[in-house]
Write an enzyme that holds these catalytic residues in place. Structure first.
Site, PDB file in Angstrom:
ATOM      1  N   HIS A 371       0.870  -1.147  -0.102  1.00 44.28           N
ATOM      2  CA  HIS A 371      -0.105  -0.026  -0.027  1.00 44.28           C
ATOM      3  C   HIS A 371       0.889   1.120   0.073  1.00 44.28           C
ATOM      4  O   HIS A 371       0.517   2.211  -0.877  1.00 44.28           O
ATOM      5  CB  HIS A 371      -0.806  -0.156   1.235  1.00 44.28           C
ATOM      6  CG  HIS A 371      -1.988   1.036   1.090  1.00 44.28           C
ATOM      7  ND1 HIS A 371      -2.891   1.313   0.551  1.00 44.28           N
ATOM      8  CD2 HIS A 371      -2.063   2.306   2.011  1.00 44.28           C
ATOM      9  CE1 HIS A 371      -3.740   2.253   0.606  1.00 44.28           C
ATOM     10  NE2 HIS A 371      -3.082   2.834   1.585  1.00 44.28           N
ATOM     11  N   ARG A 478      -8.977   6.677  -1.917  1.00 39.78           N
ATOM     12  CA  ARG A 478      -8.739   5.774  -0.585  1.00 39.78           C
ATOM     13  C   ARG A 478      -9.115   6.605   0.801  1.00 39.78           C
ATOM     14  O   ARG A 478      -8.301   7.190   1.378  1.00 39.78           O
ATOM     15  CB  ARG A 478      -7.280   5.398  -0.524  1.00 39.78           C
ATOM     16  CG  ARG A 478      -6.767   4.658  -1.942  1.00 39.78           C
ATOM     17  CD  ARG A 478      -5.431   4.263  -1.625  1.00 39.78           C
ATOM     18  NE  ARG A 478      -4.953   3.779  -3.016  1.00 39.78           N
ATOM     19  CZ  ARG A 478      -4.098   4.713  -3.732  1.00 39.78           C
ATOM     20  NH1 ARG A 478      -3.925   5.916  -3.289  1.00 39.78           N
ATOM     21  NH2 ARG A 478      -3.562   4.352  -5.005  1.00 39.78           N
ATOM     22  N   ARG A 514     -14.052   5.230  -2.311  1.00 38.67           N
ATOM     23  CA  ARG A 514     -14.163   3.952  -1.806  1.00 38.67           C
ATOM     24  C   ARG A 514     -14.383   4.160  -0.289  1.00 38.67           C
ATOM     25  O   ARG A 514     -13.761   4.636   0.458  1.00 38.67           O
ATOM     26  CB  ARG A 514     -12.823   2.915  -2.003  1.00 38.67           C
ATOM     27  CG  ARG A 514     -12.788   1.637  -1.295  1.00 38.67           C
ATOM     28  CD  ARG A 514     -11.725   1.119  -1.784  1.00 38.67           C
ATOM     29  NE  ARG A 514     -10.287   1.332  -1.182  1.00 38.67           N
ATOM     30  CZ  ARG A 514      -9.263   0.956  -1.497  1.00 38.67           C
ATOM     31  NH1 ARG A 514      -8.999   0.132  -2.559  1.00 38.67           N
ATOM     32  NH2 ARG A 514      -8.180   1.490  -0.790  1.00 38.67           N
ATOM     33  N   ASN A 635      -4.417  -5.237  -7.684  1.00 37.30           N
ATOM     34  CA  ASN A 635      -3.493  -5.626  -6.943  1.00 37.30           C
ATOM     35  C   ASN A 635      -3.962  -6.818  -5.999  1.00 37.30           C
ATOM     36  O   ASN A 635      -3.366  -7.841  -5.866  1.00 37.30           O
ATOM     37  CB  ASN A 635      -3.193  -4.465  -6.016  1.00 37.30           C
ATOM     38  CG  ASN A 635      -2.607  -3.023  -6.797  1.00 37.30           C
ATOM     39  OD1 ASN A 635      -2.102  -3.369  -7.961  1.00 37.30           O
ATOM     40  ND2 ASN A 635      -2.701  -1.844  -6.328  1.00 37.30           N
ATOM     41  N   ASP A 636      -5.141  -6.395  -5.155  1.00 41.33           N
ATOM     42  CA  ASP A 636      -5.657  -7.685  -4.271  1.00 41.33           C
ATOM     43  C   ASP A 636      -6.012  -8.862  -5.151  1.00 41.33           C
ATOM     44  O   ASP A 636      -6.101  -9.793  -4.876  1.00 41.33           O
ATOM     45  CB  ASP A 636      -6.750  -6.978  -3.358  1.00 41.33           C
ATOM     46  CG  ASP A 636      -6.230  -6.575  -2.176  1.00 41.33           C
ATOM     47  OD1 ASP A 636      -5.122  -7.109  -1.496  1.00 41.33           O
ATOM     48  OD2 ASP A 636      -6.867  -5.534  -1.573  1.00 41.33           O
ATOM     49  N   ARG A 646       1.166  -9.922  -1.300  1.00 40.24           N
ATOM     50  CA  ARG A 646       2.205  -8.805  -1.982  1.00 40.24           C
ATOM     51  C   ARG A 646       2.915  -8.018  -1.224  1.00 40.24           C
ATOM     52  O   ARG A 646       3.682  -7.094  -1.772  1.00 40.24           O
ATOM     53  CB  ARG A 646       0.941  -8.047  -2.987  1.00 40.24           C
ATOM     54  CG  ARG A 646       0.017  -7.065  -2.078  1.00 40.24           C
ATOM     55  CD  ARG A 646      -1.088  -6.592  -3.102  1.00 40.24           C
ATOM     56  NE  ARG A 646      -2.195  -5.822  -2.467  1.00 40.24           N
ATOM     57  CZ  ARG A 646      -2.459  -4.589  -2.327  1.00 40.24           C
ATOM     58  NH1 ARG A 646      -1.107  -4.068  -2.831  1.00 40.24           N
ATOM     59  NH2 ARG A 646      -3.190  -4.014  -1.634  1.00 40.24           N
TER      60      ARG A 646
END
Length: 764
Positions: A371, A478, A514, A635-636, A646
Site C-alpha cells: 500500500h 482511498r 471507496r 492488486n488484491d 503482495r
C-alpha cells in the site's frame, strides 16, 4: 568405547541459545565464524568443525574457520566449486551425511589440512535467498553416521549463520560495528519511476533497540539536556509504580524498583549514555547502544533469574527512548532531497515529510505492490522495497542513490557513479517534458477509441499531482488515508470537509470514493486489528458492516459533501457475496433517506462494487445487475488468485499480473459487465503499466485509473497505436501458459510498434 554425538535435546537447545547469544555479541565476521566452529564442535562432541565460504571473485570455496584441522590453512585453502565433498554439498544444496567419507567418489582430501584421518562427515549448505554462501562441516574419526538430532542442530546453526554472512558480505560488518558502507550496493524490488540522489533519513516506528539508527549530532548539550529530562520522567514513572504496588508486595520485592532507579544513575547506565553523547552521538542511539551492551552481559548468564534482568534493562531503555522521541518529534527536520529509509515505512511516516523535500523511499520490508509503495508512486518518487539485507540503522545521513529501475540502493557512491546517475536524471527530465505536452490531449488511439484515464488519490498532495497530469477524474479515492492520519475516527463533519475538497477539485468530473478499507496491511493505530492471517481476515467491507455506525457516518459525509456537485460515486471494497452487497446497499439507502428527512437535498449517488476476490469474479454478472458499475482492484485480485502476500518480499517474484489466470479473470469480469450493460473500470497498478493497459483496453475496460505519475506514460502509449493492434496483442497472448511468455510477447510486440522502452521504466 566409541564416542557419541548424541546429546539430550534440552542440552542442545541450551547450547544453541548460548551460541546465538555469543554470535550476536561478536565484533566481526571472523569472530562469528570462530565462535561457531568452536561451540558446534563442543556441542556435538565431535572432533572437527569447519566453515567454508564462497568467494565470488575467485569462484571457489575458501576455508574461513576450523576447529580440529590445521589452523595455519585458515584463509589459504580454497576448493573448486565442483570438487570434493564441500562442492558436492553446495551443488546438491542439501545436507550430506556420510559414515565413511574416504569411500565417497567425491572425496578429495587436501594433505595440508590433515583430514584424511576423519571418516564420519556431515555437511550442511549455508543458504540465503536461494544463494549458497558456504558449507558448514563436522567430521569424526570413527566410521558412523551422525544422528538426526545432530543434523537438525547443524541445519539450525546454518540458518542462523546465513543471515549474518549475507549481512557481513553486504556491509563488511556485523551488527554493532561501524561501517563506512562506501560504494556498497543493496538489492531490493524495483518500484519504478526513475532515480533519486539524496540523503538518507532513517525512521523507525517501533521501540526496538536494534532499530534505532546511529546519528551524529552537533548539539551534544541539547541531546544531554533531552536525555536528562527523559531520565527524570522515567524515574517519576518508576516511583509511581512502586507507590501503586507498595501494599501488595513484600519489601524485598519492592526493592527491585530501587535497583531500577540505581541503574539510571550517573555512575551506571546514565553516565555511559552521557559519555556517548559527548562523543557526538544523538541521545536515542546512545541509550540503545548502552542498554544493548549491558543486556548482552545478562543474556549470557546461566542463572535464569539473572538472565531475566536483561529484560528489565531493555524495558528501562525503551521507556527512556519513548520520552526522547516525544521531544524529538517537536524538533524533527528533514533535509532537502530526503530519501526516507526504514524497516517498514507506513503511510503516516510518508505524510510527515514535506512533499517538496521527499525524493525517494527505501524499505527493508514490503514489496512494490504494498500500500505505501503505491502511495509513493502516486507522489511520483522512486521506490525500492524489500531490501532485506539493508543495514538501515547505519544509513542515517548517508548519501544514497536510489535506482527504481533495477531495485538497487547505493550507499556513499563514488564520484564517477554519481555523475553517471546525474546524467540519467537529466535524461528523465527531458522525457518528462515531452510527456507533459500530452496533458490536455484526450487519451484516444490513432483510430479514435477513447479510454478515460483517472487518478488514484488519498493524500492531499496526490490530488494536485492528478490535476497537473491531466487526470479526467478520480477512479479511486482511498478514504482510509485520512483515517490513518488522524489519532481517532474523524467526525462526520471532518469527513465532509475532506471529501468536499476532492469533489470540488474535480468539479464536473467523476470522483469515486471507496468506503473505509482497513485491515490487511492498513491498520489504524486507534483501532488495532490483531490477526494471524490479516489478508484473509477482518478487512474492508467486513469491518464496516460489523460497525454500521462507522459506515453510516462515512456514507452520510460523502453524500453531504457532494451536495451541489453531484460528481461523487461510492465504491464498496472486498465484496465477496451478494449478501454483503445487499446489506451495504441497504445502509447507503438508509443514510440517503436520513439526510433527505433532515432537509439535505442530494441525489442518490451511483454505487459500484470492487472485484478483488475470486468469489466476486465468479459472481460478477450477478453483482453487476445490482449496482451501477464494477471496478476491479487488480492488486488484491492478483494476490488472492495467486495465493501470494503482495507485501512479502520473499515471494514478490511469484506476484505477477501477467499470469494467465489473472488475465483470464480480468477478461471474464469485463465480459460479465458488458453482458449486464454496466461500465467496468480497473484501479490497480496494472492500469498504470502501459503494456498491461493495452491489454485491458482490448479486454473491454471502459476506464483506467492509476497513480497520477503513470498517466502521461499510459496516454503516450495508447495514443501511439490503433485499437485493432491492441486487440491483436490480446488475442496473441490468449492460450499462453506462463507469465514470462506473456510478458516477453507483449514487450516484443510493443517494440515492433515503435513504442519507446523509456515508457516502461519499471521493466528495466
Amino acid at each position: 568405547m566409541k564416542k557419541s554425538s548424541r546429546m539430550d535435546e534440552g542440552n542442545k537447545l541450551v547450547d544453541l541459545r548460548r551460541i546465538v547469544q555469543e554470535v550476536n555479541s561478536a565484533r566481526d565476521l571472523q569472530t562469528v565464524l570462530d565462535i561457531i566452529v568452536n561451540r558446534v564442535q563442543q556441542a556435538l562432541r565431535t572432533e572437527v568443525c569447519t566453515v567454508y565460504l564462497f568467494n565470488a571473485k575467485t569462484n571457489r570455496y575458501q576455508l574461513m574457520a576450523t576447529e580440529g584441522l590445521n589452523q595455519s590453512c585458515k584463509g589459504k585453502v580454497t576448493l573448486a566449486v565442483d570438487k570434493g565433498l564441500v562442492g558436492f554439498v553446495a551443488a546438491r544444496e542439501e545436507t550430506v551425511n556420510i559414515e565413511d567419507a574416504s569411500k565417497h567418489p567425491n572425496f578429495e582430501p587436501i594433505p595440508e589440512l590433515g583430514e584424511e584421518a576423519y571418516h564420519a562427515f556431515l555437511g550442511v549448505p549455508i543458504v540465503h535467498h536461494r544463494n549458497v554462501l558456504g558449507v558448514l562441516v563436522v567430521q569424526q574419526r570413527e566410521i558412523r553416521r551422525f544422528d538426526e538430532a545432530d543434523e537438525a542442530f547443524l541445519v539450525t546453526m546454518s540458518a542462523q549463520l546465513s543471515a549474518l554472512i549475507a549481512h557481513a558480505e553486504a556491509t563488511g560488518a556485523i551488527d554493532g560495528v561501524d561501517s563506512p558502507l562506501r560504494g556498497t550496493t543493496f538489492k531490493g524490488t524495483a518500484g519504478g519511476l526513475g532515480v533519486a540522489i539524496g540523503r538518507a533519513v532513517v525512521i523507525s516506528q517501533q521501540l526496538d533497540l536494534k532499530s534505532i539508527p546511529r546519528r551524529a549530532t552537533e548539539d551534544s548539550k541539547g541531546e544531554t539536556l533531552a536525555f536528562g529530562k527523559a531520565l527524570a520522567m522515567v524515574r517519576r514513572d518508576i516511583k509511581q509504580m512502586k507507590s501503586n504496588v507498595k501494599n501488595q508486595l513484600r519489601p524485598e520485592e519492592l526493592a527491585l524498583f530501587d535497583v531500577y532507579l540505581s541503574m539510571l544513575d550517573d555512575k551506571a547506565l546514565g553516565g555511559e549514555v552521557v559519555a556517548k553523547i559527548e562523543q557526538g552521538q544523538w541521545a536515542q542511539w546512545a541509550v540503545a547502544k548502552t542498554v544493548r551492551e549491558h543486556a548482552k552481559v545478562f543474556d549470557l548468564m546461566d542463572d535464569p533469574y539473572l538472565r531475566e534482568r536483561a529484560v528489565d534493562i531493555k524495558d528501562l531503555g525503551r521507556r527512556v527512548i519513548s520520552y526522547l522521541r516525544a521531544v524529538e518529534a517537536q524538533r524533527a527536520e528533514y533535509p532537502d532531497n530526503t530519501i526516507l529509509v526504514g524497516e517498514e515505512i507506513t503511510a503516516s511516516m510518508l505524510a510527515e515529510v514535506p512533499e517538496e523535500k521527499l525524493i525517494g523511499l527505501v524499505s527493508v520490508k514490503g514489496s512494490s505492490n504494498s500500500h505505501v509503495a503505491i502511495m509513493a508512486r502516486a507522489l511520483g518518487i522512486p521506490i525500492v522495497m524489500g531490501v532485506v539485507d539493508l543495514p538501515h540503522t547505519q544509513l542515517d545521513s548517508c548519501q544514497l542513490i536510489l535506482d527504481g529501475y533495477s531495485g538497487s540502493v547505493l550507499a556513499n557512491p563514488s564520484d564517477e557513479i554519481r555523475r553517471d546517475y546525474e546524467l540519467i536524471l537529466q535524461e528523465e527530465k527531458l522525457v518528462s517534458r515531452g510527456l507533459e505536452a500530452l496533458k490536455d490531449l484526450p487519451c484516444e488511439t490513432l483510430c479514435g477509441h477513447h479510454t478515460p484515464l483517472l487518478a488514484n488519490t488519498g493524500l492531499e498532495t496526490e490530488l494536485h499531482h492528478a490535476i497537473e497530469r491531466g487526470a479526467e477524474g478520480v477512479g479511486l479515492y482511498r478514504t482510509e488515508v485520512s483515517f490513518l492520519l488522524h489519532d481517532r475516527f474523524p467526525s462526520e463533519s471532518e469527513q465532509v470537509a475532506i471529501y468536499r475538497r476532492q469533489l470540488e477539485a474535480f468539479k464536473g468530473r467523476p470522483v469515486t470514493m471507496r468506503t473505509l478499507d482497513i485491515g490487511g496491511d492498513k491498520g489504524l493505530p486507534y483501532f488495532p486489528i490483531e490477526e494471524d492471517n490479516p489478508f484473509l481476515g477482518w478487512r474492508g467491507i467486513r469491518v464496516t458492516l460489523d460497525h454500521p455506525e462507522i459506515f453510516l457516518a462515512q456514507v452520510r459525509a460523502m453524500i453531504r459533501a457532494s451536495v451541489g456537485l453531484n460528481n461523487m460515486r461510492i465504491l464498496l471494497p472486498m465484496i465477496s457475496s451478494v449478501r454483503e452487497l445487499d446489506e451495504s446497499l441497504a445502509l447507503i439507502h438508509r443514510a440517503h433517506k436520513e439526510l433527505a428527512d433532515e432537509g439535505v437535498v442530494c441525489r442518490m449517488p451511483p454505487v459500484g462494487v470492487m472485484i478483488e476476490v475470486p468469489a466476486a469474479v465468479y459472481q460478477a454478472g450477478i453483482l453487476a445487475k445490482k449496482v451501477d458499475f464494477l471496478s476491479v482492484g487488480s492488486n488484491d485480485l492478483t494476490q488472492y488468485l495467486l495465493a501470494v502476500d503482495r507485501n512479502n518480499a520473499r515471494v514478490s517474484s511469484v506476484y505477477n499480473a501477467y499470469h494467465p489466470a489473472v488475465l483470464q479473470a480480468l477478461a471474464s469480469v469485463a465480459q460479465a459487465a458488458a453482458a449486464a450493460g454496466k461500465p467496468v473500470s480497473i484501479c490497480g497498478e496494472m492500469a498504470g503499466d502501459p503494456a498491461t493497459a493495452v491489454l485491458l483496453v482490448a479486454m473491454g475496460y471502459n476506464v483506467l485509473s492509476m497513480s497520477s505519475s503513470s498517466l502521461p506514460r499510459v496516454k503516450s502509449v495508447l495514443r501511439s497505436m490503433r485499437k485493432d493492434q491492441a486487440d491483436a496483442l490480446w488475442a496473441g497472448v490468449q492460450g499462453m501458459e506462463c507469465a514470462s511468455e506473456v510478458e516477453s510477447y507483449v514487450d516484443s510486440a510493443l517494440q515492433k510498434m515503435g513504442i519507446n522502452k523509456l515508457l516502461r521504466p519499471n521493466r528495466h
